[in-house]
Write a protein that holds these residues in place. Structure first.
Motif, PDB file in Angstrom:
ATOM      1  N   TYR A  27      33.495  45.434  42.534  1.00  0.00           N
ATOM      2  CA  TYR A  27      33.551  44.229  43.369  1.00  0.00           C
ATOM      3  C   TYR A  27      32.791  43.084  42.707  1.00  0.00           C
ATOM      4  CZ  TYR A  27      32.943  40.795  46.984  1.00  0.00           C
ATOM      5  OH  TYR A  27      32.936  39.612  47.681  1.00  0.00           O
ATOM      6  N   ASP A  28      31.647  43.433  42.154  1.00  0.00           N
ATOM      7  CA  ASP A  28      30.803  42.424  41.509  1.00  0.00           C
ATOM      8  C   ASP A  28      31.550  41.734  40.359  1.00  0.00           C
ATOM      9  OD1 ASP A  28      28.678  42.154  38.992  1.00  0.00           O
ATOM     10  OD2 ASP A  28      27.944  41.346  40.886  1.00  0.00           O
ATOM     11  N   ALA A  29      32.180  42.516  39.489  1.00  0.00           N
ATOM     12  CA  ALA A  29      32.920  41.935  38.352  1.00  0.00           C
ATOM     13  C   ALA A  29      34.117  41.134  38.849  1.00  0.00           C
ATOM     14  CB  ALA A  29      33.387  43.041  37.401  1.00  0.00           C
ATOM     15  N   GLY A  30      34.819  41.664  39.837  1.00  0.00           N
ATOM     16  CA  GLY A  30      35.975  40.964  40.393  1.00  0.00           C
ATOM     17  C   GLY A  30      35.579  39.631  40.997  1.00  0.00           C
ATOM     18  N   SER A  31      34.456  39.646  41.683  1.00  0.00           N
ATOM     19  CA  SER A  31      33.937  38.430  42.301  1.00  0.00           C
ATOM     20  C   SER A  31      33.630  37.375  41.245  1.00  0.00           C
ATOM     21  CB  SER A  31      32.669  38.808  43.069  1.00  0.00           C
ATOM     22  OG  SER A  31      32.351  37.844  43.995  1.00  0.00           O
ATOM     23  N   ARG A  32      33.055  37.815  40.133  1.00  0.00           N
ATOM     24  CA  ARG A  32      32.740  36.878  39.042  1.00  0.00           C
ATOM     25  C   ARG A  32      34.018  36.393  38.360  1.00  0.00           C
ATOM     26  NH1 ARG A  32      29.920  39.731  35.205  1.00  0.00           N
ATOM     27  NH2 ARG A  32      29.786  41.667  36.384  1.00  0.00           N
ATOM     28  N   LEU A  33      35.051  37.209  38.354  1.00  0.00           N
ATOM     29  CA  LEU A  33      36.325  36.763  37.781  1.00  0.00           C
ATOM     30  C   LEU A  33      36.870  35.572  38.562  1.00  0.00           C
ATOM     31  CD1 LEU A  33      38.316  40.006  36.905  1.00  0.00           C
ATOM     32  CD2 LEU A  33      37.832  38.101  35.361  1.00  0.00           C
ATOM     33  N   ILE A  34      36.556  35.528  39.835  1.00  0.00           N
ATOM     34  CA  ILE A  34      37.039  34.436  40.670  1.00  0.00           C
ATOM     35  C   ILE A  34      36.136  33.218  40.545  1.00  0.00           C
ATOM     36  CG2 ILE A  34      37.342  33.731  43.091  1.00  0.00           C
ATOM     37  CD1 ILE A  34      38.390  36.582  43.607  1.00  0.00           C
ATOM     38  N   ARG A  35      34.817  33.449  40.463  1.00  0.00           N
ATOM     39  CA  ARG A  35      33.896  32.308  40.535  1.00  0.00           C
ATOM     40  C   ARG A  35      33.392  31.761  39.200  1.00  0.00           C
ATOM     41  NH1 ARG A  35      31.376  33.041  45.887  1.00  0.00           N
ATOM     42  NH2 ARG A  35      32.522  34.825  46.691  1.00  0.00           N
ATOM     43  N   ALA A  36      33.324  32.621  38.183  1.00  0.00           N
ATOM     44  CA  ALA A  36      32.597  32.218  36.977  1.00  0.00           C
ATOM     45  C   ALA A  36      33.446  31.395  36.019  1.00  0.00           C
ATOM     46  CB  ALA A  36      32.077  33.458  36.267  1.00  0.00           C
ATOM     47  N   MET A  37      32.733  30.735  35.091  1.00  0.00           N
ATOM     48  CA  MET A  37      33.421  29.917  34.103  1.00  0.00           C
ATOM     49  C   MET A  37      32.982  30.345  32.697  1.00  0.00           C
ATOM     50  SD  MET A  37      34.876  27.857  36.250  1.00  0.00           S
ATOM     51  CE  MET A  37      35.342  26.319  35.500  1.00  0.00           C
ATOM     52  N   GLY A  38      33.736  29.933  31.706  1.00  0.00           N
ATOM     53  CA  GLY A  38      33.360  30.103  30.299  1.00  0.00           C
ATOM     54  C   GLY A  38      33.018  31.526  29.908  1.00  0.00           C
ATOM     55  N   GLU A  39      31.865  31.656  29.238  1.00  0.00           N
ATOM     56  CA  GLU A  39      31.428  32.959  28.727  1.00  0.00           C
ATOM     57  C   GLU A  39      31.253  33.980  29.844  1.00  0.00           C
ATOM     58  OE1 GLU A  39      32.141  32.807  25.127  1.00  0.00           O
ATOM     59  OE2 GLU A  39      30.998  34.561  25.773  1.00  0.00           O
ATOM     60  N   GLU A  40      30.694  33.489  30.959  1.00  0.00           N
ATOM     61  CA  GLU A  40      30.456  34.370  32.101  1.00  0.00           C
ATOM     62  C   GLU A  40      31.763  34.942  32.627  1.00  0.00           C
ATOM     63  OE1 GLU A  40      27.584  32.435  35.090  1.00  0.00           O
ATOM     64  OE2 GLU A  40      28.231  34.333  35.987  1.00  0.00           O
ATOM     65  N   HIS A  41      32.830  34.119  32.585  1.00  0.00           N
ATOM     66  CA  HIS A  41      34.140  34.535  33.073  1.00  0.00           C
ATOM     67  C   HIS A  41      34.706  35.613  32.166  1.00  0.00           C
ATOM     68  CE1 HIS A  41      38.541  33.834  34.060  1.00  0.00           C
ATOM     69  NE2 HIS A  41      37.991  34.125  35.202  1.00  0.00           N
ATOM     70  N   LYS A  42      34.511  35.412  30.853  1.00  0.00           N
ATOM     71  CA  LYS A  42      35.009  36.386  29.869  1.00  0.00           C
ATOM     72  C   LYS A  42      34.281  37.708  30.069  1.00  0.00           C
ATOM     73  CE  LYS A  42      35.995  36.561  24.890  1.00  0.00           C
ATOM     74  NZ  LYS A  42      34.859  37.092  24.137  1.00  0.00           N
ATOM     75  N   VAL A  92      43.909  35.761  37.289  1.00  0.00           N
ATOM     76  CA  VAL A  92      42.849  34.752  37.101  1.00  0.00           C
ATOM     77  C   VAL A  92      41.938  35.089  35.938  1.00  0.00           C
ATOM     78  CG1 VAL A  92      42.908  34.103  39.543  1.00  0.00           C
ATOM     79  CG2 VAL A  92      41.171  35.722  38.754  1.00  0.00           C
ATOM     80  N   GLY A  93      41.953  36.377  35.529  1.00  0.00           N
ATOM     81  CA  GLY A  93      41.134  36.763  34.387  1.00  0.00           C
ATOM     82  C   GLY A  93      41.827  36.528  33.065  1.00  0.00           C
ATOM     83  N   GLY A  94      43.139  36.318  33.125  1.00  0.00           N
ATOM     84  CA  GLY A  94      43.906  36.084  31.903  1.00  0.00           C
ATOM     85  C   GLY A  94      43.958  37.314  31.013  1.00  0.00           C
ATOM     86  N   PHE A  95      43.964  38.504  31.586  1.00  0.00           N
ATOM     87  CA  PHE A  95      44.089  39.711  30.769  1.00  0.00           C
ATOM     88  C   PHE A  95      45.053  40.674  31.436  1.00  0.00           C
ATOM     89  CE2 PHE A  95      41.648  42.383  33.605  1.00  0.00           C
ATOM     90  CZ  PHE A  95      40.663  41.576  34.142  1.00  0.00           C
ATOM     91  N   VAL A  96      45.487  41.658  30.625  1.00  0.00           N
ATOM     92  CA  VAL A  96      46.345  42.716  31.146  1.00  0.00           C
ATOM     93  C   VAL A  96      45.559  44.014  31.045  1.00  0.00           C
ATOM     94  CG1 VAL A  96      48.471  44.017  30.794  1.00  0.00           C
ATOM     95  CG2 VAL A  96      48.468  41.541  30.470  1.00  0.00           C
TER      96      VAL A  96
END
Lengths: 227, 228
Positions: free
Chosen positions: A108-123, A175-179
């Motif tokens: 949940y924590d990683a998924g949540s950051r996929l929605i909210r984070a930007m840049g390096e944090e998002h990656k 939203v994460g831009g990955f498969v």
């Protein structure tokens, strides 16, 4: 089957709410459902959960129970006879609780950051999300080798806690831009996903992953400010 | 009295580790203790908890159990007597679990932010949040167990065991975060609870001195703000 009053306050895409649906539906418990508008929470929700004012809340014979894993544990205690979710064996029970909790702490924590984070944090969020699913794939192979679920032939507490994330996979990838890696890399996870999706009780409340994806994309725009 | 070999891997000041000590000591279970150096974790710890590499870990007959509340739940299942920690009644059990979890979500979180705050704004917010959390515990004690010392009534239960370890950190929160605990006129239930917890022999066994914890809190703070 019960003469109790059972009511669930929830918001349809919430994976925490889905845990409660799954537990009640697997056990065949009848319940009322109240959809909450999270921008205009009902007086009932605010009174039932004054500490967090969050969904899901289970109201059983007028008494509120909050926090999804506490609710699932409660449901399993009140209705143990049908589809027991927590193993009797203390060690197996601890293992089930661990992986349920892992769903909150890591997935949940990683998924949540996929929605909210930007840049390096998002990656990093994307990498963390994939790591978490890889750990689940490994755990399934260790805990229940050759079986579809953490619970072996039937879903247990860990399965109920983790299954709600399945309908969010599409949205997170978008939203994460990955498969996500496929079944050749994560055979246990994919067998588990298929097995979960084939359980009738699970199908009752699971929203379509396209609908969830629309919501996920909307939330992401809220954070990125994109049109 | 214990069934098999019981070992705790922990760190002396960890409130999560203390939960495990309290559960085992309240039940009179004998166990081995291994102090971990968190900057040089033992091979045993890394193998026992590969997912998080964190303490506490309970190793029972060679099998590791991780995550403090899961460990306490496990201990209560393996050694239900004496001193059952989880109520039999499902609703009372859910209430106990809720307040145990509140300790993580609200008390630990605010305390952690208080110690590591790098700006006055962060410190002030963390202090307010910690105050709010402890106020809620004071209110909960009054609602759940009116006129009784513990969440569990006359004796400590799962919620008491989960929250009691924060007591020895209050001084540290005050020293490094300037957090001042309101007195018994404001929070009568909380103060009665603190006194009651401190008077339990089993609790005294492993609780570190508040002064030592306060010193340690300063060490954490210095590291967090990048000082020498």
């Amino acid at each position: 089957m019960s003469k109790d009053s059972v009511k669930l306050l929830n918001f349809w895409p919430s994976m925490f709410g889905l845990r409660v649906h799954y537990a009640l539906d697997l056990k065949g418990v009848s319940y009322d459902y109240q959809e909450e508008n999270l921008f205009n929470k009902s007086k009932e929700l605010l009174e039932a959960n004054p500490i967090y004012t969050k969904i899901p809340v289970l109201i059983h014979n007028g008494k509120p129970i909050c926090e999804s894993l506490v609710i699932v544990d409660y449901i399993d205690s009140v209705w143990p006879g049908s589809h027991k979710l927590l193993p009797e064996d203390p060690y197996e029970k601890a293992v089930a609780r661990f992986w349920a909790d892992f769903g909150d702490r890591k997935l949940y924590d990683a998924g949540s950051r996929l929605i909210r984070a930007m840049g390096e944090e998002h990656k990093k969020a994307g990498e963390d999300f994939k790591w978490a699913l890889m750990k689940i794939d490994e755990a399934l192979g260790t805990i229940a080798p050759g079986k579809p679920f953490f619970g072996g032939d039937a879903m247990n507490f860990a399965d109920v806690a983790l299954a709600p994330f399945i309908c969010w996979f599409k949205g997170y990838q978008k939203v994460g831009g990955f498969v996500l890696p496929g079944p050749e890399e994560w055979p246990n996870l994919y067998k588990w996903v298929d097995a979960v999706n084939s359980v009738d009780a699970i199908k009752i409340s699971t929203p379509s992953d396209d609908k969830v994806t629309e919501s996920v994309e909307r939330y992401r725009k809220h954070f990125t400010g994109a049109a």
